[in-house]
Design a protein around this motif. Sequence first.
Motif, PDB file in Angstrom:
ATOM      1  N   ASP A  78      58.977 -99.257 -51.399  1.00  0.00           N
ATOM      2  CA  ASP A  78      58.497 -98.535 -52.574  1.00  0.00           C
ATOM      3  C   ASP A  78      57.508 -99.428 -53.313  1.00  0.00           C
ATOM      4  O   ASP A  78      57.885-100.485 -53.816  1.00  0.00           O
ATOM      5  N   PRO A  79      56.234 -99.042 -53.398  1.00  0.00           N
ATOM      6  CA  PRO A  79      55.247 -99.910 -54.047  1.00  0.00           C
ATOM      7  C   PRO A  79      55.522-100.119 -55.530  1.00  0.00           C
ATOM      8  O   PRO A  79      54.995-101.048 -56.130  1.00  0.00           O
ATOM      9  N   GLY A  80      56.370 -99.271 -56.119  1.00  0.00           N
ATOM     10  CA  GLY A  80      56.699 -99.450 -57.523  1.00  0.00           C
ATOM     11  C   GLY A  80      57.785-100.475 -57.765  1.00  0.00           C
ATOM     12  O   GLY A  80      58.068-100.823 -58.909  1.00  0.00           O
ATOM     13  N   LEU A  81      58.401-100.953 -56.692  1.00  0.00           N
ATOM     14  CA  LEU A  81      59.471-101.939 -56.814  1.00  0.00           C
ATOM     15  C   LEU A  81      58.983-103.287 -56.307  1.00  0.00           C
ATOM     16  O   LEU A  81      58.217-103.369 -55.358  1.00  0.00           O
ATOM     17  N   GLY A  82      59.463-104.329 -56.943  1.00  0.00           N
ATOM     18  CA  GLY A  82      59.119-105.666 -56.500  1.00  0.00           C
ATOM     19  C   GLY A  82      59.965-106.096 -55.326  1.00  0.00           C
ATOM     20  O   GLY A  82      60.854-105.366 -54.868  1.00  0.00           O
ATOM     21  N   PRO A  83      59.721-107.281 -54.789  1.00  0.00           N
ATOM     22  CA  PRO A  83      60.498-107.789 -53.653  1.00  0.00           C
ATOM     23  C   PRO A  83      61.969-107.940 -54.006  1.00  0.00           C
ATOM     24  O   PRO A  83      62.337-108.132 -55.167  1.00  0.00           O
ATOM     25  N   LEU A  84      62.807-107.864 -52.985  1.00  0.00           N
ATOM     26  CA  LEU A  84      64.255-107.916 -53.148  1.00  0.00           C
ATOM     27  C   LEU A  84      64.790-109.276 -52.703  1.00  0.00           C
ATOM     28  O   LEU A  84      64.519-109.713 -51.582  1.00  0.00           O
ATOM     29  N   ALA A 102      64.057-121.571 -58.555  1.00  0.00           N
ATOM     30  CA  ALA A 102      62.705-122.066 -58.816  1.00  0.00           C
ATOM     31  C   ALA A 102      61.925-122.223 -57.521  1.00  0.00           C
ATOM     32  O   ALA A 102      60.719-121.941 -57.466  1.00  0.00           O
ATOM     33  N   GLU A 103      62.598-122.658 -56.460  1.00  0.00           N
ATOM     34  CA  GLU A 103      61.928-122.840 -55.170  1.00  0.00           C
ATOM     35  C   GLU A 103      61.363-121.522 -54.640  1.00  0.00           C
ATOM     36  O   GLU A 103      60.333-121.490 -53.982  1.00  0.00           O
ATOM     37  N   GLN A 104      62.046-120.417 -54.942  1.00  0.00           N
ATOM     38  CA  GLN A 104      61.585-119.096 -54.512  1.00  0.00           C
ATOM     39  C   GLN A 104      60.564-118.500 -55.495  1.00  0.00           C
ATOM     40  O   GLN A 104      60.103-117.366 -55.289  1.00  0.00           O
ATOM     41  N   GLY A 105      60.240-119.222 -56.553  1.00  0.00           N
ATOM     42  CA  GLY A 105      59.278-118.728 -57.522  1.00  0.00           C
ATOM     43  C   GLY A 105      59.841-117.721 -58.507  1.00  0.00           C
ATOM     44  O   GLY A 105      59.083-117.041 -59.212  1.00  0.00           O
ATOM     45  N   LEU A 106      61.159-117.621 -58.589  1.00  0.00           N
ATOM     46  CA  LEU A 106      61.787-116.671 -59.498  1.00  0.00           C
ATOM     47  C   LEU A 106      61.909-117.214 -60.919  1.00  0.00           C
ATOM     48  O   LEU A 106      62.031-116.436 -61.874  1.00  0.00           O
ATOM     49  N   ALA A 118      60.267-108.280 -59.623  1.00  0.00           N
ATOM     50  CA  ALA A 118      61.160-108.597 -58.502  1.00  0.00           C
ATOM     51  C   ALA A 118      62.578-108.132 -58.816  1.00  0.00           C
ATOM     52  O   ALA A 118      62.973-107.985 -59.984  1.00  0.00           O
ATOM     53  N   ARG A 119      63.345-107.924 -57.743  1.00  0.00           N
ATOM     54  CA  ARG A 119      64.747-107.514 -57.858  1.00  0.00           C
ATOM     55  C   ARG A 119      65.627-108.633 -57.305  1.00  0.00           C
ATOM     56  O   ARG A 119      65.377-109.121 -56.204  1.00  0.00           O
ATOM     57  N   LEU A 120      66.642-109.002 -58.066  1.00  0.00           N
ATOM     58  CA  LEU A 120      67.511-110.123 -57.691  1.00  0.00           C
ATOM     59  C   LEU A 120      68.961-109.683 -57.776  1.00  0.00           C
ATOM     60  O   LEU A 120      69.413-109.206 -58.818  1.00  0.00           O
ATOM     61  N   ALA A 149      62.949-107.114 -69.095  1.00  0.00           N
ATOM     62  CA  ALA A 149      61.786-107.109 -69.981  1.00  0.00           C
ATOM     63  C   ALA A 149      60.487-107.244 -69.210  1.00  0.00           C
ATOM     64  O   ALA A 149      59.431-106.794 -69.669  1.00  0.00           O
ATOM     65  N   ALA A 150      60.542-107.835 -68.016  1.00  0.00           N
ATOM     66  CA  ALA A 150      59.345-108.043 -67.203  1.00  0.00           C
ATOM     67  C   ALA A 150      59.131-106.925 -66.185  1.00  0.00           C
ATOM     68  O   ALA A 150      58.202-106.990 -65.381  1.00  0.00           O
ATOM     69  N   GLY A 151      60.014-105.918 -66.173  1.00  0.00           N
ATOM     70  CA  GLY A 151      59.860-104.809 -65.251  1.00  0.00           C
ATOM     71  C   GLY A 151      60.653-104.938 -63.967  1.00  0.00           C
ATOM     72  O   GLY A 151      60.542-104.093 -63.079  1.00  0.00           O
ATOM     73  N   GLY A 152      61.425-105.996 -63.832  1.00  0.00           N
ATOM     74  CA  GLY A 152      62.272-106.166 -62.662  1.00  0.00           C
ATOM     75  C   GLY A 152      63.725-106.047 -63.042  1.00  0.00           C
ATOM     76  O   GLY A 152      64.064-105.440 -64.061  1.00  0.00           O
ATOM     77  N   TYR A 153      64.600-106.617 -62.233  1.00  0.00           N
ATOM     78  CA  TYR A 153      65.998-106.683 -62.656  1.00  0.00           C
ATOM     79  C   TYR A 153      66.734-107.800 -61.937  1.00  0.00           C
ATOM     80  O   TYR A 153      66.352-108.238 -60.849  1.00  0.00           O
ATOM     81  N   CYS A 154      67.785-108.249 -62.586  1.00  0.00           N
ATOM     82  CA  CYS A 154      68.714-109.242 -62.051  1.00  0.00           C
ATOM     83  C   CYS A 154      70.101-108.667 -62.231  1.00  0.00           C
ATOM     84  O   CYS A 154      70.532-108.414 -63.366  1.00  0.00           O
ATOM     85  N   LYS A 155      70.796-108.425 -61.124  1.00  0.00           N
ATOM     86  CA  LYS A 155      72.112-107.803 -61.171  1.00  0.00           C
ATOM     87  C   LYS A 155      73.099-108.621 -60.348  1.00  0.00           C
ATOM     88  O   LYS A 155      72.709-109.519 -59.603  1.00  0.00           O
TER      89      LYS A 155
END
Length: 352
Positions: A78-84, A102-106, A118-120, A149-155
Motif C-alpha cells: 500500500d503506497p499510503g503505508l510506510g515500511p513495516l 537507531a541502526e535501522q534509521g527509526l 513507518a510501521r513498527l 504524530a509523524a503519520g506512522g505507528y508503533c504498536k
Amino acid sequence: MTQGAGQEPAVRTATLRDFRVPPYAQSPAPPASPPSGNAFPEGETPEGYTPTARDLPVISVDQPAQVQPVPEPRPSADPGLGPLYVVGDVHGYLDELLAALAEQGLLDSEGRWAAGNARLWFLGDFTDRGPDGIGVIDLVMRLSAEAAAAGGYCKALMGNHELLLIGAKRFGDTPVNSGAGTATFQAAWLLNGGQKTDMERLQDVHLQWMSRLDAVVEEDGHLLMHSDTTAYLDYGSTIEDVNDTVHAILTRNDADECWDLFRKLTKRFAFRDDSGAQAVQELMAAYGGRRVVHGHSPIPYLTGEVGSEDGEDGAGPQVDGPHVYADGLAIAMDGGVTMAGKLLVVQLPLHD
C-alpha cells in the motif's frame, strides 16, 4: 513450561521448578547507552537486579537450520503505508534496543522517532532478565505517540512476560491452580528473571497499557504473535476473538484464569519439528496471513547453538538475523539478547 498430560496428583504442592521458563544465560555488560536512553549507568547496577544464570540446555535438531540474513527491504504493498518493521524480545535491554532502532534509521541521534510513516511492531516480552524493563515500556509508549504524530505507528503485542508481570503485581503470593499442584505469580516471576527495580517502578499506567495489548495481528500477510504455539486457537477462531478473549480475561481479574492464559502462552516449539509447517498452516487457516512471525523462543534454541556454557571465551551465540524455518512459513525474531545474542529489529517482508 508446557503443562503435563494426565491427571493431577491428589496432593502435591509444586516447587518453583515446575513453573520455570527455560533460563537464558547472562550477557556481558551492555555498551554505553545512546542518547535519551534511561538504562542504569555503567557500574551502577541497582540493588535487586538479578541476572540470569548461565545454564542453557543444548537443543539438538535433526537437520541444521539456517539463520537467514536480512534482505534488502521492499516497499509496502500500500503506497499510503510506510515500511513495516518488527522487534524481537527485548527483556529489559534498553541500551541494545535504542542502538538497534537507531541502526535501522527509526530513531534520530536523540532517541526520537525519525521514521515518518513507518510501521513498527514489538512482539512482546519487554521486561524481566535485563536491567531496565520499565525503561523499555516507557520508550515504546513514547514512540507510539511520536510515530502517530509523524503519520506512522508503533504498536506492541502481549508476551508471556507481560502476563507474568501483571499477575505478580495483581495477585502476588495468591495460590493458583495448575496441573502440577499450586503456584503463585510472584514466585514464577522471580524465578523467571523478575527484577525488583521493575516492580518498584511499575505504575498503573504501565499495567493499563500492558493489559490492553493485542495477542495476535496480521500485517501485510504476516501473522504476528509472541509465542510459537498453537495455543492461541484455544481463545478464538478469529484474530478479533482471540484479542477480545484475552482482554476479557485480564478484565475479569481471576487469578486462576490469568494463570492458565500465562501457562498456555508460554508454550513453545510448535513450529520446530517435522509437524511444524502443519502447525503454522493451522494458525494461518484460522487467522490469515502467509507467514507467522514470532518471538519467545530464542533463535539459538531453535538452531541448537547456545554459545559457550562456561563463558570463558566471551563469545555469545552467532545470530546474524531472523531465523526462517518450517518450510519457510515461520520467522523467529528472538535473537537471544539475554544470552549475549542479538536484539533484532528488521524490516518485513524477508526474501526466501
